[in-house]
Write an enzyme that holds these catalytic residues in place. Sequence first.
Site, PDB file in Angstrom:
ATOM      1  N   SER A  47     -57.655  11.519  61.059  1.00 12.78           N
ATOM      2  CA  SER A  47     -57.420  11.131  59.587  1.00 12.78           C
ATOM      3  C   SER A  47     -56.154  11.774  59.201  1.00 12.78           C
ATOM      4  CB  SER A  47     -58.431  11.065  58.824  1.00 12.78           C
ATOM      5  OG  SER A  47     -59.679  10.082  58.963  1.00 12.78           O
TER       6      SER A  47
ATOM      7  N   SER B 253     -61.093  13.951  61.367  1.00 15.11           N
ATOM      8  CA  SER B 253     -62.238  14.216  62.013  1.00 15.11           C
ATOM      9  C   SER B 253     -62.456  12.821  63.088  1.00 15.11           C
ATOM     10  CB  SER B 253     -63.521  14.590  61.289  1.00 15.11           C
ATOM     11  OG  SER B 253     -63.132  15.713  60.645  1.00 15.11           O
ATOM     12  N   LEU B 254     -62.699  12.904  64.230  1.00 17.95           N
ATOM     13  CA  LEU B 254     -63.296  12.201  65.303  1.00 17.95           C
ATOM     14  C   LEU B 254     -63.986  13.215  66.256  1.00 17.95           C
ATOM     15  CD1 LEU B 254     -60.429   9.879  66.146  1.00 17.95           C
ATOM     16  CD2 LEU B 254     -62.380   9.282  64.714  1.00 17.95           C
TER      17      LEU B 254
ATOM     18  N   SER C 228     -60.764   9.646  52.303  1.00 15.55           N
ATOM     19  CA  SER C 228     -60.237   9.444  53.846  1.00 15.55           C
ATOM     20  C   SER C 228     -60.639   7.873  54.247  1.00 15.55           C
ATOM     21  CB  SER C 228     -60.727  10.206  54.804  1.00 15.55           C
ATOM     22  OG  SER C 228     -59.991  10.291  55.910  1.00 15.55           O
ATOM     23  N   ASN C 229     -60.462   6.964  53.208  1.00 16.98           N
ATOM     24  CA  ASN C 229     -60.788   5.707  53.413  1.00 16.98           C
ATOM     25  C   ASN C 229     -60.079   4.854  54.550  1.00 16.98           C
ATOM     26  OD1 ASN C 229     -61.075   2.517  52.988  1.00 16.98           O
ATOM     27  ND2 ASN C 229     -62.625   3.180  51.393  1.00 16.98           N
TER      28      ASN C 229
ATOM     29  N   LYS D 201     -53.062   9.527  57.959  1.00 14.53           N
ATOM     30  CA  LYS D 201     -53.063   9.092  56.538  1.00 14.53           C
ATOM     31  C   LYS D 201     -51.968   9.836  55.746  1.00 14.53           C
ATOM     32  CE  LYS D 201     -58.008   7.437  56.200  1.00 14.53           C
ATOM     33  NZ  LYS D 201     -58.509   7.976  57.418  1.00 14.53           N
TER      34      LYS D 201
END
Length: 538
Positions: free
Chosen positions: A84, A447-448, A332-333, A87
């Site tokens: 993210s 984060s993943l 974090s959309n 973004k």
Amino acid sequence: MSNISRRLRHRALLCAVAASLALTATSGAQAGADSPAPGLSETLDRILGDTRLDGAQVGVVVSDARTGQTLYQRNGDGRLVPASSTKLLTSAAAMATLGPDYRFSTDVFADGSRHGTVLQGDLYLRGTGDPTMLAEDYDRLAAAVAAAGIRRVTGRLVADDTRFDSSRLGTSWAADDESAYYSSQISPLTVAPDTDYDAGTVSLTVTPGAAPGEAPAVKVTPPNDYVRIDNGATTVASGESRAITVDRLHGSNTIVVSGRIPVESAPTTSWISVWEPTGYAAAVFADALAAHGVKVAGGPVLGKAVPQGAKTLASHPSMPLKDLLTPFLKLSNNNHAEVLVKTIGYEEKGSGTWSAGLSASADYLRNLGLDPTALRQVDGSGLSRMDMVSTEQFTELLVAARQQPWFQDWYDALPVACVSDRMTGGTLRSRMCGTAAAGNLHSKTGSLTGVSGLSGYVTDADGRELVFSFVSNNYVASSVKSIEDAVGAALAAYSVKGAEQPHGTARSDRRTTDAPAARDEQSGRTGLECSWMKPVSC
């Protein structure tokens, strides 16, 4: 000494020098002749020596925010999966190309002739990408149609989603995330169930029955017939464990609720994406029309553009982009990010596609001084593991953004360490508490599974603003967030004058309440953004 011995010694010396240079290039402070950062290299190297990063790929860059001078770098030019943190690129491009005051509009049109209270023709609902549309907004549009005197439509309700292409999911998004609400489908016409603006999703609240053996009640928000609930869950005796699973069948809007919930226990709420959000919006609007006494003879038709000459009956403007940045970046959309990419494509290139939007974004990054050919971006959110960006490029963006007229709105929209309000602290609301970074560090998280990142701004103990980027890939620990927190705290406490890290602020084993280290009991997933793990709070 023989010639062979001399050549062997010379080769060994060259190898030693090369190894030393390689180590310098990948670890430790850049040897900037004009602005060293005494003690910073040792502090950060010590933190990054955490065994949880063994075997991982790590990139870290710290720079002076005003001058852009690099104060520390480790593998700064190495491309990594940013999650993210992507973004940052998307939001900056959106602010620059669309402008802080950009608004979406959702509109209702009449195509046909009026005969008293009857519209002899079709009613059109057109979306342009607003991800904040709630059921109550569609209700207001329906009320405006009724207020215009229309009580019957002889034709159909037509949903115009032609602003974007028909590609609903991003490149290389995980197939097992299809029903996850953080992986919702992208359409210019959609519905959000809440004021987090989780567009393209519904929320389901499961309440236990009155006695063991009874089926629990399932409430869908917003109420609609577009999704069908298959409730196979059961109520169990008080004291038994709770295990409720909610999932959507592939390619359908059948949502399966299964498992058990103890009698008299608190309800549980889940969020889940819908299949084809355009139809979802049309269904919610059709229900609102009916509630206001407007009868439409034909069923909904999807994907047909408003014809020229149609008359505008009602419009709903969105909040300005500068305000949309708050739920977008704080929480974090992902849907917001993709909507913005396609909107950039439509406004800048005349095509509401990912390829057009990313091309226009790359043009902007080039104008800002970044090299878009040195990174790969295939979506706006960072859900794709095909995205590749270096920490050096993130810090270059962070430095350049400070000179832009929209910077303050963008900076304010970044999560802030240890500020408890969700729409201020966001994904950092419970991190770095009790350190110099609390209330100071503004940063975008990422984060993943096996991917983590933190990139943003922090002011050090001397009052100097720093930019930094820290991205980790391919670690096998459950979380490396506390290592990121230790770096953030160390930067906030750093002083050129003191040149020594205060005791306790550079530890990477500091306890943290950061939710991404927790486990999603429904899906078994780990390593997600804490804001994606509802109802768990960051």
